[in-house]
Write an enzyme that holds these catalytic residues in place. Structure first.
Site, PDB file in Angstrom:
ATOM      1  N   GLU A 126      33.116 -23.905   1.253  1.00  0.00           N
ATOM      2  CA  GLU A 126      33.077 -22.651   2.019  1.00  0.00           C
ATOM      3  C   GLU A 126      34.089 -21.716   1.369  1.00  0.00           C
ATOM      4  O   GLU A 126      34.444 -21.926   0.203  1.00  0.00           O
ATOM      5  CB  GLU A 126      33.377 -22.922   3.499  1.00  0.00           C
ATOM      6  CG  GLU A 126      34.723 -23.572   3.743  1.00  0.00           C
ATOM      7  CD  GLU A 126      35.041 -23.820   5.223  1.00  0.00           C
ATOM      8  OE1 GLU A 126      34.529 -23.097   6.074  1.00  0.00           O
ATOM      9  OE2 GLU A 126      35.827 -24.739   5.487  1.00  0.00           O
TER      10      GLU A 126
ATOM     11  N   LYS B 297      39.561 -26.854  13.570  1.00  0.00           N
ATOM     12  CA  LYS B 297      40.193 -25.556  13.299  1.00  0.00           C
ATOM     13  C   LYS B 297      41.700 -25.706  13.516  1.00  0.00           C
ATOM     14  O   LYS B 297      42.266 -25.267  14.521  1.00  0.00           O
ATOM     15  CB  LYS B 297      39.572 -24.458  14.184  1.00  0.00           C
ATOM     16  CG  LYS B 297      39.754 -23.056  13.598  1.00  0.00           C
ATOM     17  CD  LYS B 297      38.783 -22.082  14.209  1.00  0.00           C
ATOM     18  CE  LYS B 297      39.112 -20.625  13.901  1.00  0.00           C
ATOM     19  NZ  LYS B 297      39.109 -20.242  12.505  1.00  0.00           N
TER      20      LYS B 297
ATOM     21  N   TYR C 261      43.445 -23.637  16.728  1.00  0.00           N
ATOM     22  CA  TYR C 261      43.373 -22.224  17.108  1.00  0.00           C
ATOM     23  C   TYR C 261      41.947 -21.721  17.115  1.00  0.00           C
ATOM     24  O   TYR C 261      41.026 -22.409  16.674  1.00  0.00           O
ATOM     25  CB  TYR C 261      44.258 -21.377  16.176  1.00  0.00           C
ATOM     26  CG  TYR C 261      43.646 -21.089  14.815  1.00  0.00           C
ATOM     27  CD1 TYR C 261      43.525 -22.070  13.854  1.00  0.00           C
ATOM     28  CD2 TYR C 261      43.166 -19.819  14.501  1.00  0.00           C
ATOM     29  CE1 TYR C 261      42.956 -21.803  12.607  1.00  0.00           C
ATOM     30  CE2 TYR C 261      42.608 -19.532  13.264  1.00  0.00           C
ATOM     31  CZ  TYR C 261      42.511 -20.539  12.325  1.00  0.00           C
ATOM     32  OH  TYR C 261      41.941 -20.272  11.106  1.00  0.00           O
TER      33      TYR C 261
HETATM   34  N1  PDD Z   1      38.456 -17.774  10.013  1.00  0.00           N
HETATM   35  N2  PDD Z   1      35.718 -21.202   7.438  1.00  0.00           N
HETATM   36  C1  PDD Z   1      37.054 -21.053   7.546  1.00  0.00           C
HETATM   37  C2  PDD Z   1      37.933 -21.905   6.687  1.00  0.00           C
HETATM   38  C3  PDD Z   1      37.591 -20.128   8.461  1.00  0.00           C
HETATM   39  O1  PDD Z   1      38.921 -20.001   8.579  1.00  0.00           O
HETATM   40  C4  PDD Z   1      36.715 -19.336   9.244  1.00  0.00           C
HETATM   41  C5  PDD Z   1      37.218 -18.340  10.244  1.00  0.00           C
HETATM   42  C6  PDD Z   1      35.329 -19.504   9.081  1.00  0.00           C
HETATM   43  C7  PDD Z   1      34.326 -18.723   9.879  1.00  0.00           C
HETATM   44  O2  PDD Z   1      34.324 -19.121  11.227  1.00  0.00           O
HETATM   45  P1  PDD Z   1      33.898 -18.124  12.396  1.00  0.00           P
HETATM   46  O3  PDD Z   1      32.582 -17.560  12.023  1.00  0.00           O
HETATM   47  O4  PDD Z   1      33.833 -18.998  13.593  1.00  0.00           O
HETATM   48  O5  PDD Z   1      34.958 -17.056  12.496  1.00  0.00           O
HETATM   49  C8  PDD Z   1      34.870 -20.457   8.177  1.00  0.00           C
HETATM   50  C9  PDD Z   1      39.061 -16.963  11.030  1.00  0.00           C
HETATM   51  C10 PDD Z   1      38.363 -15.688  11.282  1.00  0.00           C
HETATM   52  C11 PDD Z   1      40.534 -16.802  10.719  1.00  0.00           C
HETATM   53  O6  PDD Z   1      41.166 -17.813  10.462  1.00  0.00           O
HETATM   54  O7  PDD Z   1      41.057 -15.697  10.770  1.00  0.00           O
END
Ligand code: PDD
Length: 280
Positions: free
Chosen positions: A178, A146, A32
């Site tokens: 993270e 992802k 996703y």
């Molecule tokens: N989450 N690390 C994880 C585990 C994440 O799920 C996300 C993003 C990020 C940051 O990625 P980005 O900057 O590309 O949004 C890091 C999204 C926002 C979510 O699952 O809702």
């Protein structure tokens, strides 16, 4: 207006349904993206699409019509929504087929999307920062994908929430990876530090934007591992994600970070980041 889309059809909210045999539902067999549109433009849309393409490839889902077709779906969805500031949530799964661990032979991937109004971060969170907990990283070995499988992430985030916190910062035996849905940064002196990219973390698009603004703003940035102890002793801490943008962290496991209010480098990076989103 909120938009829902599934496999070629734009539907009114609540109308879209996934088949029971959908593999995303049965196995979490999919990937996703979450993309933020600011003023009608997808922020770093190309980078999100590239990551989606890579994620799909890594789990051997073939995007039959290519990533360009997905870009068109996103753009049409946002256009139909009439919203300039919105979130696009897009899922690509291996499709629906009688339940079997093995990949189905003739099943086409399924594409689902919602377009929802963006909710600006509460000013209080930006001004005062948020509290986080530290939590063991119980996820699989391929967090750079992802994937739709988010069980350890949601359990960690729920634990944080139940303790009155915004996020859970994950660690493997004391080494920070993270956070449950964001990347993590600390500041020590004049240096911003973030975990290096590896299979252990998601290569965040906001993380990438922060690297760029540090570059442009001549802010020292190091990509290296750090421990929970270093995290707790940092001068400043912040998390980044598409929905949290650049968000100061001012309390970790109930103890204030340094002075207990957002630090100057965090504020500067947030400002530079917001300037970028405004011009996107
Ligand atoms: N989450 N690390 C994880 C585990 C994440 O799920 C996300 C993003 C990020 C940051 O990625 P980005 O900057 O590309 O949004 C890091 C999204 C926002 C979510 O699952 O809702």
């Amino acid at each position: 207006m909120t938009i829902e889309y599934i496999n070629g059809k734009f539907l009114t909210p609540g109308e879209a349904a996934v088949p029971v045999e959908e593999r995303g539902h049965q196995f979490g067999d999919g990937v996703y993206e979450v993309i933020r549109f600011y003023g009608g433009t997808g922020f770093m849309l190309k980078e999100h699409l590239d990551r989606l393409e890579r994620s799909a490839e890594e789990i051997k889902i073939q995007l039959k019509d290519g990533i360009g077709a997905i870009q068109k779906i996103i753009e049409e969805g946002v256009e139909r929504s009439g919203m300039k500031d919105c979130y696009v949530y897009l899922q690509v799964t291996r499709g629906a087929a009688p339940r079997n661990h093995l990949f189905p032979l003739d099943t086409e991937p399924s594409i689902a999307m919602t377009v929802k109004p963006a909710v600006p971060l509460p000013q209080e969170k930006v001004n005062e920062g948020v509290s986080v907990i530290t939590h063991p990283d119980e996820r699989w070995a391929n967090c750079y994908i992802k994937s739709l499988n988010l069980l350890p992430n949601i359990l960690a985030k729920q634990t944080a929430y139940e303790q009155g916190c915004y996020e859970a910062v994950l660690h493997k035996d004391g080494r920070v990876t993270e956070a449950s849905s964001s990347n993590i940064f600390i500041v020590k002196g004049d240096t911003v530090i973030t975990t290096p990219l590896s299979r252990e973390i998601l290569p965040g698009i906001t993380r990438m934007a922060v690297k760029d603004v540090c570059d442009i703003g001549a802010i020292r940035l190091e990509e290296r591992h750090f421990t929970v102890d270093e995290l707790k002793q940092a001068d400043e801490v912040f998390v980044t994600s598409t929905t949290s943008e650049v968000l100061p962290v001012t309390k970790i496991d109930e103890k204030p970070v340094k002075g207990g209010s957002p630090g100057n480098l965090t504020k500067l990076i947030r400002e530079l980041f917001c300037a970028r989103t405004a011009e996107s």
